[in-house]
Structure formats: structure tokens, C-alpha cells
Design an enzyme around this catalytic site. Structure first.
Site, PDB file in Angstrom:
ATOM      1  N   SER A 103      25.181 -20.877   7.742  1.00  0.00           N
ATOM      2  CA  SER A 103      24.456 -20.049   6.696  1.00  0.00           C
ATOM      3  C   SER A 103      25.158 -20.268   5.348  1.00  0.00           C
ATOM      4  O   SER A 103      26.161 -20.678   5.357  1.00  0.00           O
ATOM      5  CB  SER A 103      24.754 -18.626   7.212  1.00  0.00           C
ATOM      6  OG  SER A 103      24.396 -17.327   6.179  1.00  0.00           O
ATOM      7  N   SER A 104      24.421 -19.768   4.393  1.00  0.00           N
ATOM      8  CA  SER A 104      25.035 -20.008   2.897  1.00  0.00           C
ATOM      9  C   SER A 104      25.851 -18.824   2.750  1.00  0.00           C
ATOM     10  O   SER A 104      26.820 -19.073   1.750  1.00  0.00           O
ATOM     11  CB  SER A 104      23.719 -19.646   1.955  1.00  0.00           C
ATOM     12  OG  SER A 104      23.214 -18.317   1.986  1.00  0.00           O
ATOM     13  N   CYS A 105      26.081 -17.812   3.460  1.00  0.00           N
ATOM     14  CA  CYS A 105      27.226 -16.849   3.279  1.00  0.00           C
ATOM     15  C   CYS A 105      28.578 -17.358   3.890  1.00  0.00           C
ATOM     16  O   CYS A 105      29.409 -16.497   3.454  1.00  0.00           O
ATOM     17  CB  CYS A 105      26.722 -15.568   4.092  1.00  0.00           C
ATOM     18  SG  CYS A 105      26.850 -15.753   5.720  1.00  0.00           S
ATOM     19  N   TYR A 132      29.608 -11.737   9.823  1.00  0.00           N
ATOM     20  CA  TYR A 132      28.848 -12.880  10.309  1.00  0.00           C
ATOM     21  C   TYR A 132      29.199 -14.316   9.544  1.00  0.00           C
ATOM     22  O   TYR A 132      29.114 -15.083  10.498  1.00  0.00           O
ATOM     23  CB  TYR A 132      27.288 -12.429   9.649  1.00  0.00           C
ATOM     24  CG  TYR A 132      26.336 -13.452   9.806  1.00  0.00           C
ATOM     25  CD1 TYR A 132      25.770 -13.873  10.960  1.00  0.00           C
ATOM     26  CD2 TYR A 132      25.827 -14.200   8.741  1.00  0.00           C
ATOM     27  CE1 TYR A 132      24.838 -14.633  11.228  1.00  0.00           C
ATOM     28  CE2 TYR A 132      24.976 -15.363   8.928  1.00  0.00           C
ATOM     29  CZ  TYR A 132      24.198 -15.258  10.050  1.00  0.00           C
ATOM     30  OH  TYR A 132      23.187 -16.255  10.294  1.00  0.00           O
ATOM     31  N   LYS A 136      30.036 -17.880  11.750  1.00  0.00           N
ATOM     32  CA  LYS A 136      29.196 -19.030  11.589  1.00  0.00           C
ATOM     33  C   LYS A 136      30.329 -20.160  11.087  1.00  0.00           C
ATOM     34  O   LYS A 136      30.184 -21.344  11.400  1.00  0.00           O
ATOM     35  CB  LYS A 136      28.206 -18.951  10.237  1.00  0.00           C
ATOM     36  CG  LYS A 136      27.108 -18.215  10.544  1.00  0.00           C
ATOM     37  CD  LYS A 136      26.192 -19.180  11.477  1.00  0.00           C
ATOM     38  CE  LYS A 136      24.830 -18.391  12.089  1.00  0.00           C
ATOM     39  NZ  LYS A 136      24.184 -19.407  12.807  1.00  0.00           N
ATOM     40  N   PRO A 159      21.197 -23.840   5.840  1.00  0.00           N
ATOM     41  CA  PRO A 159      20.065 -23.213   5.219  1.00  0.00           C
ATOM     42  C   PRO A 159      20.174 -22.353   4.356  1.00  0.00           C
ATOM     43  O   PRO A 159      20.990 -21.519   4.390  1.00  0.00           O
ATOM     44  CB  PRO A 159      19.131 -23.120   6.341  1.00  0.00           C
ATOM     45  CG  PRO A 159      19.964 -22.445   7.396  1.00  0.00           C
ATOM     46  CD  PRO A 159      21.278 -23.217   7.158  1.00  0.00           C
ATOM     47  N   THR A 160      19.482 -21.993   3.308  1.00  0.00           N
ATOM     48  CA  THR A 160      19.326 -20.904   2.616  1.00  0.00           C
ATOM     49  C   THR A 160      18.612 -19.736   3.270  1.00  0.00           C
ATOM     50  O   THR A 160      18.138 -20.131   4.602  1.00  0.00           O
ATOM     51  CB  THR A 160      18.816 -20.953   1.192  1.00  0.00           C
ATOM     52  OG1 THR A 160      17.465 -21.568   1.394  1.00  0.00           O
ATOM     53  CG2 THR A 160      19.411 -21.929   0.299  1.00  0.00           C
ATOM     54  N   ASN A 161      18.213 -18.342   2.981  1.00  0.00           N
ATOM     55  CA  ASN A 161      17.825 -17.491   3.494  1.00  0.00           C
ATOM     56  C   ASN A 161      16.283 -17.926   3.838  1.00  0.00           C
ATOM     57  O   ASN A 161      15.743 -18.299   2.913  1.00  0.00           O
ATOM     58  CB  ASN A 161      17.577 -16.277   2.489  1.00  0.00           C
ATOM     59  CG  ASN A 161      19.005 -15.453   2.970  1.00  0.00           C
ATOM     60  OD1 ASN A 161      19.761 -15.949   3.536  1.00  0.00           O
ATOM     61  ND2 ASN A 161      19.072 -14.475   1.858  1.00  0.00           N
ATOM     62  N   HIS A 175      16.558  -9.219   5.603  1.00  0.00           N
ATOM     63  CA  HIS A 175      16.789  -9.617   4.269  1.00  0.00           C
ATOM     64  C   HIS A 175      15.949  -9.157   3.194  1.00  0.00           C
ATOM     65  O   HIS A 175      15.003  -8.361   3.450  1.00  0.00           O
ATOM     66  CB  HIS A 175      16.852 -11.344   4.523  1.00  0.00           C
ATOM     67  CG  HIS A 175      17.783 -11.755   5.505  1.00  0.00           C
ATOM     68  ND1 HIS A 175      17.362 -12.302   6.655  1.00  0.00           N
ATOM     69  CD2 HIS A 175      19.326 -11.736   5.360  1.00  0.00           C
ATOM     70  CE1 HIS A 175      18.837 -12.773   7.380  1.00  0.00           C
ATOM     71  NE2 HIS A 175      19.691 -12.394   6.297  1.00  0.00           N
ATOM     72  N   ASP A 219      25.732  -4.645  -3.498  1.00  0.00           N
ATOM     73  CA  ASP A 219      24.905  -6.030  -4.114  1.00  0.00           C
ATOM     74  C   ASP A 219      25.141  -7.368  -3.272  1.00  0.00           C
ATOM     75  O   ASP A 219      24.203  -8.077  -3.436  1.00  0.00           O
ATOM     76  CB  ASP A 219      25.394  -6.223  -5.396  1.00  0.00           C
ATOM     77  CG  ASP A 219      24.989  -5.151  -6.682  1.00  0.00           C
ATOM     78  OD1 ASP A 219      24.073  -4.703  -6.396  1.00  0.00           O
ATOM     79  OD2 ASP A 219      25.940  -4.734  -7.384  1.00  0.00           O
TER      80      ASP A 219
END
Length: 562
Positions: A103-105, A132, A136, A159-161, A175, A219
Site C-alpha cells: 500500500s502507498s501508506c 494498517y 503491510k 499500488p495507489t488507492n 476510501h 486529514d
């Protein structure tokens, strides 16, 4: 079977994984049937299916609100899924390559933009989704560890969202993009800011209101622009512009919305009554999977029963077409055949659609069911309205009532006064031998006038009391001497002692038919309402089956979706 290990990497003396005495079989993924948090089930699946390639994109996902509300779930469930699948895939022995989607996060909150792969673990994570992200990161490192220790081809991609049809549109746990689509709908891959994205979704949905920003909510990461240079060097380029993708996603969302309501309604009924108790309406994924399988199986069973019932109905119609000897039987011939064919076709559509997951057949089945429910509801209301007026009139010193056509609604009067309609109705009355049964009683006059005659017997089998005819028996009445068929009461002129005529053409007979219809409708009304409720429940179950089928088709499998 050692032929399976011909492509296994053996550099630096890496040992081959444990072998299984089972030939490779090519199957679709069964992840919809499989609880990936249960280690024994995952190991049994790999041992039975022996896949060659594994793409692990299963995860518990959600937006900022879900991550902040359920941190334990996000870290524990994802760790279980990753550990079970990656380890079982390695130990199975047949898997040549595994792709794990991260994940990008996973990158730091204040990572450089665009974010390079080297930014991993170079700074603190965004607090709102760190649980999360940590899970990951553990999956990425697990793939690296297995690759180092066992020389096993396990790789990761970030991947991005993602967005598109079959996304999660939950109002709180989704999301940002599906959440925006849902909110705009209910009110009426390049870098892009949340404000720009909101404006674009607003345009696609056609929302005419004003955007209001809630500064009290979290945010998340200020900016996430992924560095896709390595992927582009391999020849990849995005093919679907963001606006086009949003339009396609919104089109899917509004099409599935009707069926989703039916699905959720059935979910509430089933989970509260026959499923195991759960904490909330959404329930666990395992219970949801059980329920969807239940919906497909139940629709299949009900349509098998309907198909079997259609066979004798169709047979009766064919028999009537060949053997019908009366006008009444011939009148029933076509409706019975049409009903049999209708039930057979609809049940086949529902059976094949539910069991084989054919979406367009289930869509057709649900459309027919919806129209049937609508027609039955309208018919029920209409029948109550048109039969509400009219009642029999008490006759002095008589145990029966007599009926007058003018007491009933104009719509009903027109149906029975039409010559074509009445000829068929009269034929059915005569064939039912309702008057013959009355004449077989052999009553005296006193017994007859105190008898509780049915509306048909009172209106069709005897002349009106006002005619003052002389009683011989129940269906034979002599006219007074000198009677010239010029009475002001038309029914008196129409009466004849001929058993095939009697008062079948009288106004009183037509009124008796309407009275009988009204009397029978009160009994049928309860059954009709129950049947309507039954159809609504079946429609709701069909919505579950349709939703399941659409998901299967979207992911290209016959057994479920990842």
C-alpha cells in the site's frame, strides 16, 4: 512429481520446498469460499489446489475513519492473512511465484515527493493509518525474508488507492473517492488534490450544491505522489483518464444501488433470525459469505420447485386444448398454457442464473419478479376498490338475499354486461351445474324460501321474488296465467324453465356473479397479501444472488471473488 521443480531456483544451494504427491491442477481462485485468517483452512486449500502463481491482494482495508476506529482489526487481521497465505504458498511446493500487494501508506507521512521506493522506513508513519501500514510493511519484509532464506520468488508491489466497479461504498469505512461518490449521489491516475477530486466527482455525479469542508476531521497524509518511473520504464502507461474512470464507477454504483438495498434488507432478516449472532449489521466476512452462498442455493431450490410445478400446469393446458368439450374449458385452455410456459421460463432463468452465476439471466429474473410484485400489488389495491361496493338485499320472509346489478361499480357492470364476456361466464356457470345441485334437494316451498342460497343460486337458478311466479320445484316456476313477457321487471321476461336457460341471462344472475366474486375475494385477499410478501422476500434473496454473480463475473471466476 519432480517435473514440477524444473523451474525452481537452486542458486547458492537453496533447498527446494517440501514436496506434495499431487499433480498440478489449474483452478480459479476460491478465496470467496476461504477464510484466509484460518491457518489450517489456508494450508488445506493450497494442498488441495496446488496453484502455480499467487497474487495476494486480499486485505482488511478502509479509510481514515475505519483505521482510526478499528486499529486492532487492521493490524491483526492483515498480519494473519499475510502470514497464512505467504507461508502456506511456500510450503505447498507448487507455487513458482507470489506477488504481494502492499500500500502507498507504508511510506513516511512527510516522505519526499514523488515518493521513491527507498523512502520505506525512513521516517514516522501517518498516525491515522499506522496499524494498517505496519501490517503491510511486515508482509513486504516477509516476502524479502523468504526470498533471501529460501530463494523463493516472492515480490511486492505498491499500488495507489484503487477505485472502480465493486469498490466499497460504505458511508464511513470507505476510501475517499467511493465515499465522495456515495455522498454526492445521496444528495441529489495522475496527482490530484482532495479538493480537485471532490470537484471532479461533483461534476460527474451532477451535484448542484455547495461543498462544505469539515476541518474537525482527520486529514491523513498531506500528499502522496508515487514515483512510478520504474514501472513506466517497463512500458506501462495509464489508459483510463480519471474523469472517464469516475464516470464508469458512478454508473456501476447507481445500477447496483437498487439491488444493494434488497441485499441489505435480506442481510438484516437472515442474520437476526437464522445466522449466528454478530456485533453489527455488516457482520463478519465469513457470515456474509455464508449468506450469499445461502441466497444462491435457496434461489436455485425455489426455482427447481417452481419448474416442477409448471410441468403439470402446462400438461393440464395441453390436455384442455385436446379434450376440452365445453366453452368454459376452452376458455381456460390458453391462460393455463401461458401460465405454465411463463413459470417454466422464469424458473429456468432463475435456476441457471443463480447456480451458474449468469448475471444477465438473474437480471432478467429479477426484472420479471419486480414487475410481478408491482402488478400483484396494483391488482390487490384495484380489486379492493372495485369490489368494495355492492351487497345483497334482504327479502321479506326469505332466508336468502337477492342481488341487483346496479348496486356494483360501473367497471364490474361493464365486464359482465359485455356479450362476449358474459357468454363465457354463462358457459362456466352452466358447466358447474350449480342449479342442478339445487334442484336435487327436492325441497318443499317452505323449505326452499328458508334456505340460505348462494348468490349464484339466488340470481341464476330462480326468478326474482317480485315476479310472483308459482313454485313447482327449485328450478321450475310457472308464470301466472296470461303473462305476456311485458313485465317492467326484465328478469321476469327472461326466465324459462329450460335447465339450459333458466335465468342465466338475467340481471340478477350477473349481480349474483359479482356478489360471489366479492365474497370469494375476501378469502383470496389474505392469501394474496401473503403471496406478495413471499415474492418480496424471494426478490430480496435474488438481489443477493445477483450481487454475488456480478462480483464473480467482474473478477473472472466461477467460485467467488477475492
Amino acid at each position: 512429481d519432480l517435473r514440477r521443480w524444473s523451474s525452481w531456483p537452486r542458486r547458492l544451494g537453496c533447498p527446494p520446498p517440501p514436496q506434495r504427491v499431487r499433480l498440478h491442477k489449474s483452478h480459479h481462485s476460491l478465496t470467496f469460499e476461504l477464510d484466509l485468517t484460518r491457518q489450517a483452512d489456508v494450508e488445506a486449500f493450497f494442498a488441495a489446489e496446488c496453484p502455480r502463481y499467487v497474487i495476494l491482494c486480499a486485505a482488511k482495508v478502509g479509510g481514515i475513519h475505519a483505521n482510526s476506529t478499528f486499529p486492532a482489526d487492521f493490524i491483526s487481521v492483515n498480519l494473519q492473512i499475510q502470514t497464512n497465505v505467504i507461508d502456506a504458498a511456500y510450503r505447498c511446493g507448487s507455487v513458482q511465484k507470489l506477488l504481494f500487494l502492499g500500500s502507498s501508506c507504508i511510506y513516511p507521512k512527510l516522505a519526499p515527493q514523488p515518493i521513491p521506493e527507498s523512502a520505506l522506513l525512513s521516517g514516522p508513519l501517518e498516525p491515522s493509518n499506522q496499524w494498517y501500514a505496519i501490517a503491510k510493511i511486515a508482509g513486504i519484509k516477509m516476502c524479502q525474508a523468504y526470498r533471501i532464506q529460501y530463494c523463493w520468488d516472492a515480490i511486492s508491489a505498491m499500488p495507489t488507492n484503487l477505485y472502480g466497479p465493486n469498490d466499497n461504498f460504505h458511508p464511513e469505512n470507505s476510501h475517499v473517492l467511493p465515499a465522495l461518490i456515495r455522498r454526492f449521489h445521496e444528495a441529489k491516475r495522475e496527482e490530484v488534490s482532495i479538493k480537485e477530486l471532490a470537484e471532479l466527482v461533483k461534476e460527474v455525479v451532477g451535484f448542484q450544491g455547495t461543498l462544505v469542508w469539515d476541518s474537525m476531521k482527520l486529514d491523513g497524509t498531506p500528499r502522496k505522489l508515487m514515483d512510478s518511473s520504474k514501472l513506466r520504464e517497463m512500458g506501462w502507461e495509464p489508459k483510463i483518464p480519471l474523469k472517464e474512470g469516475l464516470a464508469e464507477t458512478y454508473k456501476w454504483f447507481i445500477n447496483i444501488d437498487l439491488f444493494d438495498y434488497g441485499y441489505r434488507m435480506l442481510q438484516l432478516i437472515l442474520i437476526s433470525s437464522i445466522m449466528l449472532p454478530i456485533d453489527n449489521l455488516n457482520g463478519t466476512r465469513r457470515e456474509e459469505k455464508k449468506m450469499v452462498r445461502f441466497s444462491n442455493n435457496l434461489i436455485g431450490i425455489l426455482n427447481i420447485i417452481t419448474f416442477l410445478l409448471a410441468i403439470p400446469i402446462l400438461g393440464a393446458g395441453i390436455w384442455l386444448s385436446n379434450r376440452a368439450s365445453t366453452d368454459c374449458e376452452k376458455f381456460l385452455e390458453r391462460p393455463v398454457i401461458a401460465l405454465g410456459v411463463f413459470l417454466m421460463v422464469v424458473s429456468l432463468a432463475g435456476l441457471v442464473g443463480a447456480c451458474c452465476r449468469v448475471s444477465w439471466l438473474l437480471w432478467l429474473y429479477l426484472l420479471v419478479m419486480f414487475l410481478l410484485i408491482l402488478l400483484l400489488f396494483c391488482f390487490t389495491v384495484f380489486a379492493f376498490v372495485v369490489t368494495n361496493k355492492g351487497a345483497g338485499q334482504i327479502v321479506s320472509n326469505r332466508g336468502y338475499k337477492e342481488y341487483h346489478l346496479g348496486d356494483y361499480t360501473n367497471w364490474l357492470q361493464k365486464r359482465v354486461t359485455d356479450r362476449g364476456n358474459w357468454a363465457k361466464i354463462r358457459s362456466c356457470i352452466r358447466d358447474s351445474k350449480v342449479c342442478n345441485k339445487l334442484s336435487e334437494k327436492n325441497q318443499t316451498f317452505d323449505q326452499f324460501i328458508n334456505d340460505n342460497l348462494s348468490p349464484l343460486q339466488s340470481g341464476c337458478c330462480k326468478p326474482p321474488t317480485a315476479c310472483n311466479f308459482t313454485y313447482i320445484n327449485e328450478t321450475v316456476w310457472n308464470k301466472p296465467q296470461g303473462f305476456t313477457n311485458s313485465s317492467s321487471i326484465s328478469d321476469c321476461n327472461l326466465w324459462q324453465n329450460d335447465p339450459s336457460i333458466l335465468c342465466y341471462d338475467c340481471q340478477s344472475c350477473k349481480a349474483g356473479v359479482l356478489a360471489n366474486l366479492k365474497h370469494d375475494w375476501k378469502k383470496v385477499a389474505i392469501v394474496n397479501v401473503i403471496f406478495l410478501v413471499f415474492l418480496v422476500i424471494i426478490y430480496s434473496i435474488g438481489c443477493c444472488a445477483f450481487r454475488n454473480s456480478r462480483r464473480d463475473n467482474h473478477y473472472g471466476g466461477k467460485h467467488g471473488y477475492p
